[in-house]
Structure formats: C-alpha cells, structure tokens
Design a protein around this motif. Structure first.
Motif, PDB file in Angstrom:
ATOM      1  N   HIS A  98       0.819  -1.243   0.073  1.00  0.00           N
ATOM      2  CA  HIS A  98       0.049   0.200  -0.013  1.00  0.00           C
ATOM      3  C   HIS A  98       0.846   1.346  -0.013  1.00  0.00           C
ATOM      4  CE1 HIS A  98       1.336  -0.214   4.038  1.00  0.00           C
ATOM      5  NE2 HIS A  98       0.705   0.849   4.489  1.00  0.00           N
ATOM      6  N   THR A  99       2.061   1.244   0.125  1.00  0.00           N
ATOM      7  CA  THR A  99       3.044   2.327   0.273  1.00  0.00           C
ATOM      8  C   THR A  99       4.256   2.131  -0.392  1.00  0.00           C
ATOM      9  OG1 THR A  99       3.967   3.997   1.566  1.00  0.00           O
ATOM     10  CG2 THR A  99       3.998   1.750   2.452  1.00  0.00           C
ATOM     11  N   ASP A 100       5.495   3.018  -0.414  1.00  0.00           N
ATOM     12  CA  ASP A 100       6.643   2.803  -1.011  1.00  0.00           C
ATOM     13  C   ASP A 100       7.277   1.460  -0.476  1.00  0.00           C
ATOM     14  OD1 ASP A 100       8.884   3.725   0.959  1.00  0.00           O
ATOM     15  OD2 ASP A 100       7.022   5.266   0.920  1.00  0.00           O
ATOM     16  N   PHE A 101       7.978   0.434  -1.442  1.00  0.00           N
ATOM     17  CA  PHE A 101       8.309  -0.556  -1.186  1.00  0.00           C
ATOM     18  C   PHE A 101       9.532  -0.530  -0.052  1.00  0.00           C
ATOM     19  CE2 PHE A 101       6.994  -3.631  -4.544  1.00  0.00           C
ATOM     20  CZ  PHE A 101       5.762  -3.365  -4.802  1.00  0.00           C
ATOM     21  N   GLU A 102      10.239   0.488  -0.166  1.00  0.00           N
ATOM     22  CA  GLU A 102      11.358   0.508   0.776  1.00  0.00           C
ATOM     23  C   GLU A 102      10.852   0.784   2.343  1.00  0.00           C
ATOM     24  OE1 GLU A 102      15.385   3.460   1.641  1.00  0.00           O
ATOM     25  OE2 GLU A 102      13.907   4.055   0.199  1.00  0.00           O
ATOM     26  N   PHE A 103       9.690   1.189   2.289  1.00  0.00           N
ATOM     27  CA  PHE A 103       9.172   1.545   3.890  1.00  0.00           C
ATOM     28  C   PHE A 103       8.971   0.116   4.282  1.00  0.00           C
ATOM     29  CE2 PHE A 103       5.615   1.986   6.289  1.00  0.00           C
ATOM     30  CZ  PHE A 103       6.284   2.826   7.456  1.00  0.00           C
ATOM     31  N   VAL A 104       8.080  -0.617   3.649  1.00  0.00           N
ATOM     32  CA  VAL A 104       7.672  -2.111   3.956  1.00  0.00           C
ATOM     33  C   VAL A 104       8.753  -3.094   3.844  1.00  0.00           C
ATOM     34  CG1 VAL A 104       5.231  -1.318   3.862  1.00  0.00           C
ATOM     35  CG2 VAL A 104       6.452  -2.165   2.052  1.00  0.00           C
ATOM     36  N   ARG A 105       9.970  -2.492   3.481  1.00  0.00           N
ATOM     37  CA  ARG A 105      11.060  -3.619   3.688  1.00  0.00           C
ATOM     38  C   ARG A 105      11.085  -4.666   2.468  1.00  0.00           C
ATOM     39  NH1 ARG A 105      11.546  -3.800  10.124  1.00  0.00           N
ATOM     40  NH2 ARG A 105      11.684  -1.397  10.382  1.00  0.00           N
ATOM     41  N   ILE A 106      10.457  -4.474   1.231  1.00  0.00           N
ATOM     42  CA  ILE A 106      10.121  -5.358   0.455  1.00  0.00           C
ATOM     43  C   ILE A 106      11.317  -6.045  -0.215  1.00  0.00           C
ATOM     44  CG2 ILE A 106       9.109  -6.070  -1.920  1.00  0.00           C
ATOM     45  CD1 ILE A 106       7.180  -5.457   0.253  1.00  0.00           C
ATOM     46  N   VAL A 122       6.994 -14.789  -5.827  1.00  0.00           N
ATOM     47  CA  VAL A 122       6.275 -13.767  -5.093  1.00  0.00           C
ATOM     48  C   VAL A 122       5.872 -12.542  -6.121  1.00  0.00           C
ATOM     49  CG1 VAL A 122       6.108 -12.607  -2.865  1.00  0.00           C
ATOM     50  CG2 VAL A 122       7.351 -14.557  -3.007  1.00  0.00           C
ATOM     51  N   HIS A 123       4.472 -12.236  -6.077  1.00  0.00           N
ATOM     52  CA  HIS A 123       4.225 -10.955  -6.904  1.00  0.00           C
ATOM     53  C   HIS A 123       3.674  -9.893  -5.868  1.00  0.00           C
ATOM     54  CE1 HIS A 123       3.172 -13.779 -10.194  1.00  0.00           C
ATOM     55  NE2 HIS A 123       3.146 -14.707  -9.537  1.00  0.00           N
ATOM     56  N   PHE A 124       4.522  -8.800  -5.856  1.00  0.00           N
ATOM     57  CA  PHE A 124       4.393  -7.530  -4.959  1.00  0.00           C
ATOM     58  C   PHE A 124       3.504  -6.634  -6.071  1.00  0.00           C
ATOM     59  CE2 PHE A 124       7.974  -9.427  -3.103  1.00  0.00           C
ATOM     60  CZ  PHE A 124       7.694  -9.449  -1.862  1.00  0.00           C
ATOM     61  N   LEU A 125       2.182  -6.362  -5.515  1.00  0.00           N
ATOM     62  CA  LEU A 125       1.226  -5.633  -6.527  1.00  0.00           C
ATOM     63  C   LEU A 125       0.925  -4.265  -5.573  1.00  0.00           C
ATOM     64  CD1 LEU A 125      -0.946  -8.668  -7.202  1.00  0.00           C
ATOM     65  CD2 LEU A 125       0.844  -7.623  -8.410  1.00  0.00           C
ATOM     66  N   ALA A 126       1.219  -3.392  -6.378  1.00  0.00           N
ATOM     67  CA  ALA A 126       0.945  -1.955  -5.707  1.00  0.00           C
ATOM     68  C   ALA A 126      -0.515  -1.657  -5.687  1.00  0.00           C
ATOM     69  CB  ALA A 126       1.430  -0.820  -6.772  1.00  0.00           C
ATOM     70  N   GLY A 127      -1.085  -1.271  -4.333  1.00  0.00           N
ATOM     71  CA  GLY A 127      -2.556  -0.965  -3.968  1.00  0.00           C
ATOM     72  C   GLY A 127      -2.367   0.308  -3.107  1.00  0.00           C
ATOM     73  N   PHE A 145      -0.409  -5.664   3.035  1.00  0.00           N
ATOM     74  CA  PHE A 145      -0.002  -4.484   3.937  1.00  0.00           C
ATOM     75  C   PHE A 145      -0.971  -3.327   4.230  1.00  0.00           C
ATOM     76  CE2 PHE A 145       4.079  -6.457   2.738  1.00  0.00           C
ATOM     77  CZ  PHE A 145       4.741  -6.657   3.950  1.00  0.00           C
ATOM     78  N   PHE A 146      -1.312  -2.862   5.165  1.00  0.00           N
ATOM     79  CA  PHE A 146      -2.207  -1.629   5.110  1.00  0.00           C
ATOM     80  C   PHE A 146      -2.026  -0.879   6.404  1.00  0.00           C
ATOM     81  CE2 PHE A 146      -4.039  -5.017   7.656  1.00  0.00           C
ATOM     82  CZ  PHE A 146      -4.468  -4.568   8.808  1.00  0.00           C
ATOM     83  N   ASP A 221      -4.590  10.169  -3.715  1.00  0.00           N
ATOM     84  CA  ASP A 221      -4.181   9.067  -2.951  1.00  0.00           C
ATOM     85  C   ASP A 221      -3.047   8.387  -2.820  1.00  0.00           C
ATOM     86  OD1 ASP A 221      -6.994   8.383  -2.045  1.00  0.00           O
ATOM     87  OD2 ASP A 221      -7.518   7.860  -3.776  1.00  0.00           O
ATOM     88  N   SER A 222      -1.856   9.074  -3.187  1.00  0.00           N
ATOM     89  CA  SER A 222      -0.541   8.724  -3.574  1.00  0.00           C
ATOM     90  C   SER A 222       0.438   9.583  -2.444  1.00  0.00           C
ATOM     91  CB  SER A 222      -0.124   9.011  -5.008  1.00  0.00           C
ATOM     92  OG  SER A 222       1.314   8.926  -4.959  1.00  0.00           O
TER      93      SER A 222
END
Length: 305
Positions: A98-106, A122-127, A145-146, A221-222
């Motif tokens: 739900h947010t930038d990938f760096e923040f959630v440690r993708i 693993v498919h990481f999908l932006a939402g 994530f949310f 929303d971004s």
C-alpha cells in the motif's frame, strides 16, 4: 466440469463484472464468458442474469455459489496438505503493498524469503489500504500490507509497527506554521487523502476538539502526490514522520511541532488460510523482519456487508 470453471464462476459472482473478473484471473473477457457458458451448459441452468450494470446471480446461481466456493476451498486445503507432505514450498504468492516498497522492506523480505523458498514466486502488487483489505477478503491477493485497523471477522491481522505521523508544510510557510494554533492551521490550505484512506480519519482526530473545518483544496491517494504538492506550496498535509523529516532536511518542507496521532502498520490474510504453508511462511518472514511474534492479533468484527 473443471476447477477453473468454478473459479471463474465464483470470481464473476464476487465482482459482478466480466472485465474485472478477467483482470483478476489474468485472462481475457472472451475466455471468462466461455467458461461461464460451458458451466451453464453442463449444469443445464442459467447461473447469471446479464444486466446493464453487470452480472447478477440468478436464484439457482445463488444456491450453487456457496457449493462452488466450498469446493474451491477444499481444493486449496488439498494443495496445502500436499505441500506439507512434500516439505518443500512451491507456488505463487500475491502480496498487496500500500505504500513505497522501501518503507515496508520489500527488498529484504524477498531476498530472505527466496533464499529459504526458491520455488515460490512472489508477486508484489501496488495498491492502497482501502483496496488491499477487500482484495484479501475476496482472494484476489494472498496477503496485504495496510495502515489503520482491519475491521473484518474473516481476517487475521498482524500489527507490525506503530508509525508516527507529522503535519508537514511547504518550507516557505515556516513563519505561518511554526507557532500556529490548530485553529490557525485549519484555515490554511490542506492536501487531503480520499475518505476511504486511514489518513483521512487522522485529520478528524487532530481537529476534533476545535470548532473549525480544514480548508481542503485537493484530494489525492498517493504519498508521492502529497510530497509533490507540498513542495509546490499547494498546502499542508499528513506524512509519515520519516518522510516529513526528510523533506525538512532537504529544505522542501517544515514540520509542525504539534501532536498528531500515530497509525498502525499491519499485514492481513484470510483467517481460514492462516495455517496454509505458503501463507505461514510469508508471515514468518514478515514478522522476523519487523521483530514481532508470529501470532494473530487485532481480529475485530463488523457486519458482513
């Protein structure tokens, strides 16, 4: 009768739209229509009523929907048992971010997970928080994530961290914001999120004790859009503290010193799938990465609507 026919039937019933179902099943609308037609011909009944607003289940379709969903659930359980017997995880996982990938440690999440489970893709999908939760519930993604609470009885959620939030203003507005009262802040232009975003409620909490309504000049929303609009001196906004401080250090923003409520960062999966090997494996890795125990928390109920 094939399982993919039943999967198509359930997905079209959930979405009420052929195009949306085709997108979520990674196929074409003609293929979806063909699956439904083949299933209806084999069963000898009409499952859907075609309307200008989309696909609506017939009375017969409503009766068979639960049976079809149950069969698919049983098939998932069978695959899960087979994976446990193999003692090697194989398959695909779809994770909503739900947010930038760096923040959630993708990046470290993928590196650690791939090293332990090389045969899982693993498919990481932006939402967004507002879309990840219903997508988990519908099975469009395996986990998500949310921000904020997850008010659903059919979810298992794991709170990963409490995230501090700050009010950030354009750097040139420091004199207007530095000693401003909440009432004075209210009168300034504000960049808001949409109402279905958890950050929207934070605005209400900040000003709940004051007789004022923020001057809302834009809704986005971004987080990238919020940062850009603050830099462009369009208004104040709420951002994660690390983002707000980074803008301040770069001379692009100024952080108001007043109190702002924090927000929870969490990860959600369907409760009925919590013990599946693939689901448990990704949860274990996420919990390890964030330093939390691998256990379900914050399971809250609302009506099924």
């Amino acid at each position: 009768m094939e399982l993919y026919h039943l999967k198509t039937f359930v997905k079209v019933a959930d979405e009420g739209n052929l195009s949306r179902a085709a997108e979520l099943l990674f196929t074409s609308q003609p293929a979806i229509s063909a699956h439904i037609k083949a299933l209806e011909e084999e069963l000898g009944i009409n499952l859907f009523q075609r309307t200008p607003k989309g696909m609506r289940l017939t009375p017969s379709g409503e009766l068979l929907y639960q049976k079809a969903a149950g069969i698919l659930n049983s098939a998932d359980e069978l695959k899960s048992e087979a994976q446990s017997l193999r003692q090697e995880l194989v398959g695909d996982l779809k994770i909503g971010v739900h947010t930038d990938f760096e923040f959630v440690r993708i990046a470290p999440l993928l590196q650690n997970f791939a090293r332990k489970h090389p045969k899982v893709r693993v498919h990481f999908l932006a939402g967004m928080s507002a879309t990840n939760i219903p997508d988990v519930r519908k099975g469009n993604i395996d986990g998500g994530f949310f921000f904020g609470p997850a008010k659903s009885a059919d979810l298992t959620t794991i709170e990963l961290a409490t995230i501090p939030i700050r009010v950030v203003a354009p750097a040139t507005w420091q004199d207007r914001v530095e000693h401003a009262s909440p009432e004075a802040l209210c009168a300034l232009p504000w960049i808001y999120t949409s109402q279905n975003c958890p950050f929207y409620d934070l605005h209400s909490q900040i000003f709940s004790d004051y007789q004022c309504t923020p001057n809302q000049v834009a809704f986005v929303d971004s987080e990238d859009a919020i940062r850009e609009l603050v830099k462009a001196e369009s208004g104040l906004a709420l951002l994660r503290e690390e983002d707000a401080k980074q803008m301040e250090q770069q001379g692009l923003g100024y952080c108001w010193a007043g109190e702002v409520p924090s927000i929870a960062l969490s990860f959600a999966v369907q409760k009925r799938r919590r013990s599946e090997p693939l689901i448990n494996a990704i949860i274990e890795e996420i919990c390890s990465l964030w330093g939390v125990e691998n256990e379900s928390t914050n399971e809250m109920m609302i009506d099924s609507a």
